[in-house]
Structures are given as structure tokens and as C-alpha cells.
Design a protein around this motif. Structure first.
Motif, mmCIF file in Angstrom:
data_model
loop_
_atom_site.group_PDB
_atom_site.id
_atom_site.type_symbol
_atom_site.label_atom_id
_atom_site.label_comp_id
_atom_site.label_asym_id
_atom_site.label_seq_id
_atom_site.Cartn_x
_atom_site.Cartn_y
_atom_site.Cartn_z
ATOM 1 N N ASP A 180 0.822 -1.212 0.000
ATOM 2 C CA ASP A 180 0.000 0.000 0.000
ATOM 3 C C ASP A 180 0.852 1.256 0.000
ATOM 4 O O ASP A 180 0.518 2.259 -0.643
ATOM 5 N N GLN A 181 1.995 1.207 0.694
ATOM 6 C CA GLN A 181 2.893 2.364 0.717
ATOM 7 C C GLN A 181 3.543 2.578 -0.645
ATOM 8 O O GLN A 181 3.737 3.720 -1.085
ATOM 9 N N ALA A 182 3.868 1.496 -1.318
ATOM 10 C CA ALA A 182 4.435 1.598 -2.663
ATOM 11 C C ALA A 182 3.432 2.237 -3.620
ATOM 12 O O ALA A 182 3.771 3.160 -4.374
ATOM 13 N N ILE A 183 2.192 1.757 -3.578
ATOM 14 C CA ILE A 183 1.156 2.291 -4.461
ATOM 15 C C ILE A 183 0.924 3.771 -4.197
ATOM 16 O O ILE A 183 0.816 4.574 -5.133
ATOM 17 N N LYS A 184 0.833 4.158 -2.928
ATOM 18 C CA LYS A 184 0.636 5.573 -2.573
ATOM 19 C C LYS A 184 1.737 6.435 -3.165
ATOM 20 O O LYS A 184 1.480 7.518 -3.710
ATOM 21 N N ASP A 234 9.230 -0.988 -1.714
ATOM 22 C CA ASP A 234 9.960 0.277 -1.846
ATOM 23 C C ASP A 234 9.009 1.427 -2.136
ATOM 24 O O ASP A 234 7.810 1.231 -2.327
ATOM 25 N N MET A 235 9.546 2.649 -2.204
ATOM 26 C CA MET A 235 8.733 3.826 -2.490
ATOM 27 C C MET A 235 9.494 4.793 -3.386
ATOM 28 O O MET A 235 10.717 4.865 -3.333
ATOM 29 N N PHE A 236 8.743 5.525 -4.202
ATOM 30 C CA PHE A 236 9.292 6.624 -4.985
ATOM 31 C C PHE A 236 9.181 7.920 -4.188
ATOM 32 O O PHE A 236 8.154 8.165 -3.533
ATOM 33 N N PHE A 284 19.781 6.469 -4.393
ATOM 34 C CA PHE A 284 18.630 6.087 -3.572
ATOM 35 C C PHE A 284 18.981 6.110 -2.091
ATOM 36 O O PHE A 284 20.163 6.106 -1.712
ATOM 37 N N THR A 285 17.943 6.136 -1.276
ATOM 38 C CA THR A 285 18.085 6.102 0.175
ATOM 39 C C THR A 285 17.580 4.768 0.698
ATOM 40 O O THR A 285 16.493 4.324 0.320
ATOM 41 N N LEU A 317 16.072 9.552 -5.379
ATOM 42 C CA LEU A 317 14.679 9.567 -5.828
ATOM 43 C C LEU A 317 13.894 8.306 -5.460
ATOM 44 O O LEU A 317 12.705 8.218 -5.761
ATOM 45 N N VAL A 318 14.545 7.353 -4.810
ATOM 46 C CA VAL A 318 13.885 6.102 -4.415
ATOM 47 C C VAL A 318 14.209 5.804 -2.955
ATOM 48 O O VAL A 318 15.331 6.037 -2.489
#
Length: 235
Positions: free
Chosen positions: A16-20, A86-88, A112-113, A192-193
Motif C-alpha cells: 500500500d505504501q508503494a502504491i501511494k 519500496d517507495m518513490f 537512492f536512500t 529519488l527512491v
């Protein structure tokens, strides 16, 4: 230009965090494609987003097959891969697309972080800009490119071929080697990631398989890169 963000999903509690993070991009000409690779857990986390994403469920076949399914259904000019844990960063697509247009890149990757399971930042991972021949030498020692930082022109992927589904763990490494035979891969030194490090991540669970497949990739491309560089010198 539309960007297709493809999220392979298999029993991941962070999906869900990735999609957000994909839906919250400052660049709005996107489509978010979630490919459910035969999950048995955490599918409920996707439900609130189904009216804003394209959801595809398939039998379990591994990350490469999920990515390929997403690519086949994509309508964007560019491909971006986001792992479900992961997240953007919010301006990831906007910044990277602008960079690629500026330098004329068909494919690029970024810094990336790393973060933990609670989204706390751990470390910043930077690479550096380098020539194609230098990147080829680096690729023969291992994979310096985080797959979720990559953006690529869909026409390039069509030309080079889809992800090799015979690789269950090193499909990204094999793809970046293959793309390098077709074009230069450019580097954008921006964070950025957000790359999540946790105990159930694939690189931890499948460390042995990754090592074996990495050696397969090195063996496959050592000769191909040698022939390619020799051909370039002759021109």
C-alpha cells in the motif's frame, strides 16, 4: 509523455505504501499497474486503490514474469519499476524524465536512500556518471544499478527484449547488461527512491540463488561485452 509504473506484488505487507508513492507523483501523466503474482496474503491492502490503478492477477511465476506482464499491458512511452516494498520520492518521475530528455537518454538510473521497516532512513547510496565502457567493466564485477531507480524507453525494451524469465533473482542485472549492448545508461545523482531493507526482502531470503545467477550473467556477458567493445574500437 506517459510513464507506466509497474509494481510486481507477492505477499508484501508494504504494497500500500508503494502504491501511494506512485499515485502521489508530481508528474501526473502516469499509469500505475500492479501485477499480483499469485499472492495469498495482503491483497486487501490493494483494495482502496483499485479505482486508480490497473490491477492484474496472474499465477505465480516470479518477478521477471510479473514485470513482463505489466509491460505487455502498459500504454506508456516509458517504463518504471517499483518493488512492492519500496517507495518513490514524490518528484521521482518528473525529475528523471526531465533529465532523460535533457541528455537524450533512453535509459537511466538514480541514487537512492535505504530505509528500514518503519521508513526510517538508514543510508544514502550514490553511484557516479561514467562512460559506457567504464560501466561495462563495472557490470562484469556485479550489478551497480538498483532496479527501482531505472526508467527506460519502452521502444528500447521492445528492441532489446523482455526480462529473461529463466532468471528468478538476477533478472534485473541481466536486463541492464542487455540494454548496455544497445545504448548508454545514464546516471542521475539524485536520491529519488526509498529502498527498504528488511529481513523478509528477496535479496536476504534468496542470497544463494542470487549469487549463482549473478555468476551466470557474468559468464554470459563477458564474451558479448568483449566483442562489442572490440567492434566499437574498429569503427
Amino acid at each position: 509523455m506517459k510513464v507506466s509504473i509497474i509494481i510486481p506484488f507477492y505477499n508484501c505487507p508494504f504494497v500500500d505504501q508503494a502504491i501511494k508513492s506512485a499515485l502521489n507523483q508530481t508528474y501526473k501523466n502516469i499509469e500505475v499497474i500492479v501485477v499480483d503474482d499469485g499472492s495469498t496474503q495482503h491483497m486487501e491492502k490493494i483494495e482502496p486503490f483499485k479505482n486508480r490503478i490497473r490491477y492484474i492477477r496472474k499465477a505465480n511465476g516470479g518477478t521477471a514474469s510479473a514485470l513482463n506482464t505489466g509491460i505487455r499491458h502498459a500504454t506508456g512511452k516509458y517504463f518504471a519499476w517499483l518493488s512492492s516494498d519500496d517507495m518513490f520520492v514524490t518528484n521521482k518521475i518528473e525529475r528523471q524524465l526531465a533529465f532523460m530528455k535533457q541528455v537524450g537518454a533512453l535509459v537511466s538510473y538514480t541514487a537512492f536512500t535505504t530505509i528500514d521497516a518503519n521508513n526510517k532512513a538508514i543510508n544514502q547510496i550514490h553511484s557516479r556518471s561514467m562512460s559506457r565502457s567504464r560501466l561495462i567493466k563495472l557490470l562484469l564485477t556485479g550489478c551497480p544499478i538498483n532496479g527501482c531507480t531505472v526508467m527506460a524507453d519502452m521502444d528500447l525494451i521492445e528492441k532489446a527484449g523482455m526480462f529473461d524469465e529463466s532468471f528468478k533473482y538476477a533478472q534485473d542485472y541481466e536486463m541492464w547488461c542487455r540494454l548496455t549492448l544497445h545504448t548508454s545508461i545514464f546516471y542521475l545523482d539524485e536520491l529519488l527512491v526509498l529502498y527498504r531493507v528488511h529481513n523478509s526482502m528477496g535479496s536476504v531470503k534468496h542470497a544463494g540463488g542470487i549469487v549463482n545467477e549473478t555468476e551466470r550473467v557474468k559468464s554470459k556477458y563477458k564474451k558479448l561485452f568483449f566483442l562489442d567493445l572490440r567492434k566499437k574500437k574498429r569503427k
